[in-house]
Design a protein around this motif. Structure first.
Motif, PDB file in Angstrom:
ATOM      1  N   HIS A 170       0.713  -1.028   0.336  1.00 47.27           N
ATOM      2  CA  HIS A 170       0.191   0.470   0.158  1.00 47.27           C
ATOM      3  C   HIS A 170       0.960   1.354   0.113  1.00 47.27           C
ATOM      4  O   HIS A 170       0.291   2.300  -0.058  1.00 47.27           O
ATOM      5  CB  HIS A 170      -1.289   0.131   1.145  1.00 47.27           C
ATOM      6  CG  HIS A 170      -0.478   0.370   2.799  1.00 47.27           C
ATOM      7  ND1 HIS A 170       0.512  -1.294   2.878  1.00 47.27           N
ATOM      8  CD2 HIS A 170       0.046   1.051   3.343  1.00 47.27           C
ATOM      9  CE1 HIS A 170       0.282  -0.668   4.431  1.00 47.27           C
ATOM     10  NE2 HIS A 170       0.198   0.751   4.582  1.00 47.27           N
ATOM     11  N   ARG A 171       2.411   0.985   0.153  1.00 49.88           N
ATOM     12  CA  ARG A 171       3.092   2.541  -0.793  1.00 49.88           C
ATOM     13  C   ARG A 171       2.858   2.245  -1.562  1.00 49.88           C
ATOM     14  O   ARG A 171       3.768   3.676  -2.096  1.00 49.88           O
ATOM     15  CB  ARG A 171       4.605   2.070   0.276  1.00 49.88           C
ATOM     16  CG  ARG A 171       4.612   2.254   1.622  1.00 49.88           C
ATOM     17  CD  ARG A 171       5.983   1.700   1.853  1.00 49.88           C
ATOM     18  NE  ARG A 171       6.766   2.978   1.894  1.00 49.88           N
ATOM     19  CZ  ARG A 171       7.377   4.241   2.577  1.00 49.88           C
ATOM     20  NH1 ARG A 171       6.129   4.094   3.681  1.00 49.88           N
ATOM     21  NH2 ARG A 171       8.166   4.290   2.085  1.00 49.88           N
ATOM     22  N   VAL A 172       2.652   1.522  -2.602  1.00 49.71           N
ATOM     23  CA  VAL A 172       2.595   1.586  -4.147  1.00 49.71           C
ATOM     24  C   VAL A 172       1.677   2.075  -4.666  1.00 49.71           C
ATOM     25  O   VAL A 172       1.222   2.818  -5.559  1.00 49.71           O
ATOM     26  CB  VAL A 172       3.295   0.547  -4.805  1.00 49.71           C
ATOM     27  CG1 VAL A 172       3.006   0.136  -6.207  1.00 49.71           C
ATOM     28  CG2 VAL A 172       5.287  -0.209  -3.796  1.00 49.71           C
ATOM     29  N   PHE A 173       0.115   1.031  -4.561  1.00 49.14           N
ATOM     30  CA  PHE A 173      -1.133   1.638  -4.691  1.00 49.14           C
ATOM     31  C   PHE A 173      -1.449   0.472  -3.904  1.00 49.14           C
ATOM     32  O   PHE A 173      -1.874   0.350  -3.156  1.00 49.14           O
ATOM     33  CB  PHE A 173      -0.930   0.114  -5.853  1.00 49.14           C
ATOM     34  CG  PHE A 173      -1.179  -1.236  -5.879  1.00 49.14           C
ATOM     35  CD1 PHE A 173      -1.732  -2.079  -5.329  1.00 49.14           C
ATOM     36  CD2 PHE A 173       0.677  -1.520  -5.866  1.00 49.14           C
ATOM     37  CE1 PHE A 173      -1.724  -3.291  -5.018  1.00 49.14           C
ATOM     38  CE2 PHE A 173       0.348  -3.293  -5.800  1.00 49.14           C
ATOM     39  CZ  PHE A 173       0.037  -4.280  -4.871  1.00 49.14           C
ATOM     40  N   PRO A 174      -3.355   1.897  -3.824  1.00 44.73           N
ATOM     41  CA  PRO A 174      -4.379   1.256  -2.783  1.00 44.73           C
ATOM     42  C   PRO A 174      -4.796  -0.484  -2.991  1.00 44.73           C
ATOM     43  O   PRO A 174      -4.581  -0.981  -4.051  1.00 44.73           O
ATOM     44  CB  PRO A 174      -5.292   1.714  -3.270  1.00 44.73           C
ATOM     45  CG  PRO A 174      -4.207   2.707  -4.620  1.00 44.73           C
ATOM     46  CD  PRO A 174      -3.897   2.469  -5.040  1.00 44.73           C
ATOM     47  N   SER A 175      -4.799  -0.348  -2.230  1.00 47.44           N
ATOM     48  CA  SER A 175      -4.782  -1.967  -1.659  1.00 47.44           C
ATOM     49  C   SER A 175      -6.041  -2.596  -0.179  1.00 47.44           C
ATOM     50  O   SER A 175      -6.346  -1.743   0.332  1.00 47.44           O
ATOM     51  CB  SER A 175      -4.410  -3.041  -1.781  1.00 47.44           C
ATOM     52  OG  SER A 175      -3.104  -2.607  -1.140  1.00 47.44           O
ATOM     53  N   ASN A 176      -6.441  -3.985  -0.580  1.00 52.82           N
ATOM     54  CA  ASN A 176      -6.806  -4.729   1.208  1.00 52.82           C
ATOM     55  C   ASN A 176      -5.204  -5.108   1.153  1.00 52.82           C
ATOM     56  O   ASN A 176      -5.241  -6.715   0.978  1.00 52.82           O
ATOM     57  CB  ASN A 176      -7.425  -4.831   0.738  1.00 52.82           C
ATOM     58  CG  ASN A 176      -8.478  -4.950   1.731  1.00 52.82           C
ATOM     59  OD1 ASN A 176      -8.569  -4.904   2.614  1.00 52.82           O
ATOM     60  ND2 ASN A 176      -9.426  -6.941   1.832  1.00 52.82           N
ATOM     61  N   ASP A 177      -4.463  -4.593   1.761  1.00 53.03           N
ATOM     62  CA  ASP A 177      -3.909  -5.157   2.225  1.00 53.03           C
ATOM     63  C   ASP A 177      -3.100  -6.019   2.967  1.00 53.03           C
ATOM     64  O   ASP A 177      -2.267  -5.947   3.715  1.00 53.03           O
ATOM     65  CB  ASP A 177      -2.106  -4.560   2.204  1.00 53.03           C
ATOM     66  CG  ASP A 177      -0.979  -4.189   1.690  1.00 53.03           C
ATOM     67  OD1 ASP A 177      -0.328  -5.291   1.316  1.00 53.03           O
ATOM     68  OD2 ASP A 177       0.053  -3.915   2.237  1.00 53.03           O
ATOM     69  N   HIS A 178      -3.715  -6.738   2.942  1.00 50.74           N
ATOM     70  CA  HIS A 178      -3.306  -8.477   3.709  1.00 50.74           C
ATOM     71  C   HIS A 178      -3.430 -10.201   3.175  1.00 50.74           C
ATOM     72  O   HIS A 178      -4.423 -10.130   1.903  1.00 50.74           O
ATOM     73  CB  HIS A 178      -4.776  -8.189   4.640  1.00 50.74           C
ATOM     74  CG  HIS A 178      -3.837  -8.597   6.009  1.00 50.74           C
ATOM     75  ND1 HIS A 178      -4.603 -10.505   5.581  1.00 50.74           N
ATOM     76  CD2 HIS A 178      -3.967  -8.761   7.234  1.00 50.74           C
ATOM     77  CE1 HIS A 178      -3.814 -10.634   7.147  1.00 50.74           C
ATOM     78  NE2 HIS A 178      -3.354 -10.721   7.692  1.00 50.74           N
ATOM     79  N   PRO A 179      -2.329 -10.526   3.192  1.00 51.57           N
ATOM     80  CA  PRO A 179      -2.956 -12.011   2.473  1.00 51.57           C
ATOM     81  C   PRO A 179      -3.566 -12.512   2.627  1.00 51.57           C
ATOM     82  O   PRO A 179      -3.792 -13.819   1.237  1.00 51.57           O
ATOM     83  CB  PRO A 179      -1.286 -12.798   2.627  1.00 51.57           C
ATOM     84  CG  PRO A 179      -0.668 -12.354   4.117  1.00 51.57           C
ATOM     85  CD  PRO A 179      -1.329 -10.331   4.143  1.00 51.57           C
ATOM     86  N   ALA A 180      -4.465 -12.640   2.853  1.00 51.59           N
ATOM     87  CA  ALA A 180      -5.320 -13.742   3.590  1.00 51.59           C
ATOM     88  C   ALA A 180      -6.966 -13.118   2.243  1.00 51.59           C
ATOM     89  O   ALA A 180      -7.526 -13.918   1.654  1.00 51.59           O
ATOM     90  CB  ALA A 180      -6.303 -12.868   4.158  1.00 51.59           C
TER      91      ALA A 180
END
Length: 486
Positions: free
Chosen positions: A160-170
């Motif tokens: 999420h320092r690169v692109f908006p996301s749901n930044d969790h491996p789940a």
């Protein structure tokens, strides 16, 4: 007066309703899915299905890239607001299902308010126009500035320092990357290339994954690179990305990958993705990284003369093993990290044993001697302590590497080699393209062993002290014995 009263009542009712709606929405705040190690990572209320990420690189690896991230997701509950993980970039516009949305930052979250609530069970498309900034400390993760461009290192929570996301491996999803760069640059990303279009002085490269991927495993390489292609087992496409000037020097290492793939397939079954390769970057990261289908390595690993060949070989196998353990089967929570690193370390050590006569038992005995101290410093394998504040990479302590491979060694000693081999194969087959937990692994091991292994896993994964090693009563810890409370 009757007409005026009706109008007055209607106005008062509307004002009251607006007040109630406003009261129902608390101030924007960062959210999380309750991960014990990263409480504000990930976001509730939706499941991401796809990412489509467009980036424009102008030739400077210090200036922000223009970007558009389009997220396709399914709402799992009614959403008046949508939280995304995103920081270190400027957001210009946000749309939800084609309609402009308001937004603001809260901590490391981008909080989006659509013009209408998203109903539970419905699909939504979130489009964010933003910048992606490669500046900052390399230890923070995200973009890595190389000698001739950029690469990504998003583990553990830096995507999420690169692109908006749901930044969790789940929450794994399918990815498409569209990257525009000057014609003299080569762009490679996860998955397979689907397009390459030159327009004037710039070329747009498109890549797409054929399997879902965790955000922390995303990879985009932009540089003056050579793209080296060959075939692996069963005709698997293998493509390596190296600095063009180092192509010949690195070839002796690159040609090893098909044999590494064949060795791993003999251990755990067919390679789980559409392609593989190594990305050798001219950068000093202090680590190697298992980005999906394209593992990241430092150039110095292969060019220094201080490291023996067998050691470099085993490190290459470590990152390859992650494609099964950690990538295809992802951790449900970051406390399940031992399943990633313990297995990758296991196959690294097994390869060194079989190919370089470096006995597994010798390495495991040394790990056993240190294991109690590792548990004191970093917590037991499946209940690690939180990273040091401001140093998220400190999560990757010895206890999750050799300390966790030691658990697998004890398990093999307990259930026998044949059952252990079956467990490994069944694990990566049953949970392929999914996220799984420590409890899932323990349950599968118990079923294959034909007996309840709960006591074994409780002791080896959660105890403060390392249990006795089955079959090796002479193994001893060298850690000081903690004082008895008086």
């Amino acid at each position: 007066m009757l007409l005026t009263s009706r109008r007055l009542r209607a106005a008062l009712l509307a004002a009251a309703s607006a007040t109630l709606v406003a009261a129902a929405l608390p101030p924007p705040a960062p959210l999380g899915i309750g991960d014990a190690l990263f409480p504000q990572l990930g976001n509730p209320g939706y499941d991401v299905l796809t990412y489509d990420i467009a980036l424009v690189y102008g030739g400077s690896n210090t200036k922000p890239l223009d970007a558009v991230t389009r997220i396709g997701a399914r709402a799992t509950e009614r959403l008046d607001r949508i939280n995304l993980d995103f920081t270190h970039g400027t957001v210009r516009t946000v749309e939800v299902n084609g309609h402009p949305a308001t937004f603001r930052s809260a901590g490391e979250d981008l909080v989006v308010e659509p013009d209408a609530a998203v109903a539970a069970g419905s699909r939504m498309t979130i489009t964010v126009t933003h910048t992606s900034d490669p500046s900052g400390s390399p230890t923070a993760g995200g973009w890595v500035r190389t000698g001739d461009g950029l690469a990504m290192a998003n583990q553990a929570d830096a995507a999420h320092r690169v692109f908006p996301s749901n930044d969790h491996p789940a929450d794994k999803a399918y990815f498409t990357f569209r990257v525009t760069a000057p014609n003299d640059y080569t762009v490679v990303a996860n998955g397979v290339r689907t397009a390459k279009v030159q327009r004037g002085s710039a070329t747009t490269w498109a890549y797409r994954t054929r399997h879902p991927m965790a955000t922390e495993l995303a990879q985009v390489s932009i540089g003056r690179s050579a793209l080296v292609k060959r075939l692996g087992p069963g005709g698997l496409p293998v493509r390596d990305v190296v600095p063009a000037a180092d192509r010949d020097q690195l070839e002796p290492w690159l040609r090893k990958t098909p044999a590494h793939l064949e060795w791993m397939e003999q251990k755990v079954g067919r390679y789980p993705f559409e392609t593989y390769g190594v990305l050798i970057a001219d950068a000093n990261t202090g680590f190697e990284l298992e980005t999906q289908t394209l593992s990241l390595f430092e150039r110095s690993l292969f060019t220094t003369t201080a490291l023996p060949e067998w050691y470099v070989d085993s490190v290459m196998v470590h990152e390859l093993a992650h494609q099964w353990f950690g990538n295809s089967v992802s951790p449900r929570s970051w406390s399940d990290l031992w399943l990633n690193e313990g297995h990758a370390t296991w196959y690294e050590a097994l390869y060194a044993e079989e190919k370089a006569q470096r006995p597994m038992a010798t390495r495991m005995r040394a790990a056993y001697e240190r294991s109690d101290q590792w548990r004191t410093d970093g917590g037991p394998p499946a209940a690690p302590k939180r990273p040091v504040p401001g140093e998220k990479i400190s999560l990757f302590r010895p206890v999750v590497y050799d300390g966790s491979a030691l658990v697998l060694y004890a398990l093999r000693q307990t259930i026998g080699t044949d059952a252990f081999r079956q467990l490994e194969r069944d694990w990566v087959r049953k949970y392929r393209d999914a996220a799984a937990t420590t409890a899932d692994f323990a349950s599968l091991a118990s079923r294959i062993a034909g007996r309840d292994l709960s006591a074994f896993f409780d002791a080896w994964l959660y105890a403060k002290r390392t249990p006795p090693m089955p079959g090796h009563p002479d193994w001893r810890s060298t850690a000081p014995t903690p004082p008895v409370a008086g």
